[in-house]
Scaffold this motif. Sequence first.
Motif, PDB file in Angstrom:
ATOM      1  N   PHE A  99      30.753 -29.630 113.470  1.00 22.15           N
ATOM      2  CA  PHE A  99      30.418 -28.634 113.092  1.00 22.15           C
ATOM      3  C   PHE A  99      31.924 -27.579 113.756  1.00 22.15           C
ATOM      4  CE2 PHE A  99      25.458 -29.982 113.846  1.00 22.15           C
ATOM      5  CZ  PHE A  99      25.537 -29.453 112.428  1.00 22.15           C
ATOM      6  N   LYS A 100      31.756 -26.752 113.110  1.00 25.29           N
ATOM      7  CA  LYS A 100      32.819 -25.594 113.264  1.00 25.29           C
ATOM      8  C   LYS A 100      31.995 -24.152 112.830  1.00 25.29           C
ATOM      9  CE  LYS A 100      34.892 -25.679 108.922  1.00 25.29           C
ATOM     10  NZ  LYS A 100      36.333 -25.982 107.978  1.00 25.29           N
ATOM     11  N   GLN A 114      27.076 -27.429 103.716  1.00 32.71           N
ATOM     12  CA  GLN A 114      28.130 -28.433 104.311  1.00 32.71           C
ATOM     13  C   GLN A 114      29.355 -27.549 102.768  1.00 32.71           C
ATOM     14  OE1 GLN A 114      24.998 -31.435 103.646  1.00 32.71           O
ATOM     15  NE2 GLN A 114      24.010 -29.282 103.015  1.00 32.71           N
ATOM     16  N   ASP A 115      30.563 -28.239 104.219  1.00 30.91           N
ATOM     17  CA  ASP A 115      32.048 -28.278 102.988  1.00 30.91           C
ATOM     18  C   ASP A 115      32.650 -29.005 101.799  1.00 30.91           C
ATOM     19  OD1 ASP A 115      32.899 -29.921 103.743  1.00 30.91           O
ATOM     20  OD2 ASP A 115      34.505 -28.103 105.850  1.00 30.91           O
ATOM     21  N   GLU A 116      32.778 -28.970 101.370  1.00 25.94           N
ATOM     22  CA  GLU A 116      33.941 -30.161 100.321  1.00 25.94           C
ATOM     23  C   GLU A 116      33.853 -31.274 100.637  1.00 25.94           C
ATOM     24  OE1 GLU A 116      37.132 -27.950 101.613  1.00 25.94           O
ATOM     25  OE2 GLU A 116      34.911 -27.490 100.533  1.00 25.94           O
ATOM     26  N   PRO A 141      27.737 -32.093  99.152  1.00 23.39           N
ATOM     27  CA  PRO A 141      28.626 -31.398  99.253  1.00 23.39           C
ATOM     28  C   PRO A 141      28.461 -30.174  98.967  1.00 23.39           C
ATOM     29  CG  PRO A 141      29.238 -33.155  97.180  1.00 23.39           C
ATOM     30  CD  PRO A 141      28.018 -33.217  98.239  1.00 23.39           C
ATOM     31  N   LYS A 142      29.386 -28.340  99.664  1.00 28.03           N
ATOM     32  CA  LYS A 142      29.189 -27.760  99.364  1.00 28.03           C
ATOM     33  C   LYS A 142      27.761 -27.275  99.427  1.00 28.03           C
ATOM     34  CE  LYS A 142      32.827 -26.643  96.637  1.00 28.03           C
ATOM     35  NZ  LYS A 142      33.594 -26.607  95.500  1.00 28.03           N
ATOM     36  N   LEU A 143      26.877 -27.617  99.648  1.00 30.86           N
ATOM     37  CA  LEU A 143      25.006 -26.968  99.316  1.00 30.86           C
ATOM     38  C   LEU A 143      25.394 -26.069 101.267  1.00 30.86           C
ATOM     39  CD1 LEU A 143      22.766 -26.739  97.624  1.00 30.86           C
ATOM     40  CD2 LEU A 143      22.366 -29.056  99.731  1.00 30.86           C
ATOM     41  N   THR A 144      24.171 -25.309 100.679  1.00 29.62           N
ATOM     42  CA  THR A 144      23.693 -24.694 102.107  1.00 29.62           C
ATOM     43  C   THR A 144      22.233 -25.164 102.353  1.00 29.62           C
ATOM     44  OG1 THR A 144      24.658 -22.684 101.830  1.00 29.62           O
ATOM     45  CG2 THR A 144      23.500 -22.326 103.254  1.00 29.62           C
ATOM     46  N   ALA A 145      21.925 -26.083 103.704  1.00 27.95           N
ATOM     47  CA  ALA A 145      20.622 -25.807 103.875  1.00 27.95           C
ATOM     48  C   ALA A 145      20.008 -25.184 104.898  1.00 27.95           C
ATOM     49  CB  ALA A 145      20.546 -26.956 104.700  1.00 27.95           C
ATOM     50  N   LEU A 146      18.950 -24.338 104.541  1.00 30.21           N
ATOM     51  CA  LEU A 146      17.974 -23.154 104.805  1.00 30.21           C
ATOM     52  C   LEU A 146      17.195 -23.536 105.616  1.00 30.21           C
ATOM     53  CD1 LEU A 146      18.932 -20.835 102.120  1.00 30.21           C
ATOM     54  CD2 LEU A 146      20.393 -21.032 103.950  1.00 30.21           C
ATOM     55  N   PHE A 147      16.569 -22.890 106.912  1.00 31.41           N
ATOM     56  CA  PHE A 147      15.764 -23.642 107.733  1.00 31.41           C
ATOM     57  C   PHE A 147      15.048 -21.882 107.616  1.00 31.41           C
ATOM     58  CE2 PHE A 147      18.440 -27.230 107.886  1.00 31.41           C
ATOM     59  CZ  PHE A 147      17.515 -28.558 107.320  1.00 31.41           C
ATOM     60  N   THR A 148      13.561 -22.183 107.488  1.00 30.09           N
ATOM     61  CA  THR A 148      13.307 -20.436 107.929  1.00 30.09           C
ATOM     62  C   THR A 148      12.491 -20.762 108.499  1.00 30.09           C
ATOM     63  OG1 THR A 148      14.009 -19.669 106.274  1.00 30.09           O
ATOM     64  CG2 THR A 148      12.224 -18.658 108.057  1.00 30.09           C
TER      65      THR A 148
END
Length: 213
Positions: A99-100, A114-116, A141-148
């Motif tokens: 993680f960064k 999640q980067d390339e 890759p290149k996808l954002t996982a969103l948790f609410t």
Amino acid sequence: MTAYSVRFRNKSKNQGSVLMYQKGVDIDAPDAQSLAWFSKGANPGTNVTFRWTIDYSFVWSEIGELTPGVVFNANQVVDTDLKKRNAITLTRNESGYVFKDQSDSEPGVLHIYQDETIPYHGASVGIGMSGNGTFAVPSQPKLTALFTPHPKYYMAFSLKHIQEGQILDIDQITNAVEIPFPPSCYFVDVELDETNTWHVTPLPNANGFPIKG
């Protein structure tokens, strides 16, 4: 920080695993899976207590194929909050995944970008509470996982051994019971009786258990 407690009393004739898991989290990512948040063995006539605080974390694992029975072992856990430092990036370098760039983003939502460098289903990412994973999704890759999160707590009893972090097939859990926490209540007594019937009793002033941390 408020501490919550659940005491399970096994009055049934069976030995097995008592586990807790969560529902009530909106996940904007494909193939999301629920994890066994807490799990302990319980023989007939014994008690098991689970305690936690509502503190969230980001987690990832080198496990990429999340199928029921597989155990999600977190390789990294990073504390987060619903109001700040609630976004993070998973990348991969010559030493592996990491993680960064933790930062602030839309309040109430936990973001994992999640980067390339991340391979399709090469790992998995998710969120946890009180140090243990609760939900995970396979990496892309290149996808954002969103948790609410707006969590609801559930308990189940399994005749099979269940490990913490194990992927659950929620549709196959038939004996689960919701554990409610009414206002000003932080301790719930749960009994599984000889007929395998649940008895759930919130006890706001339970002596000897943490009410507030």
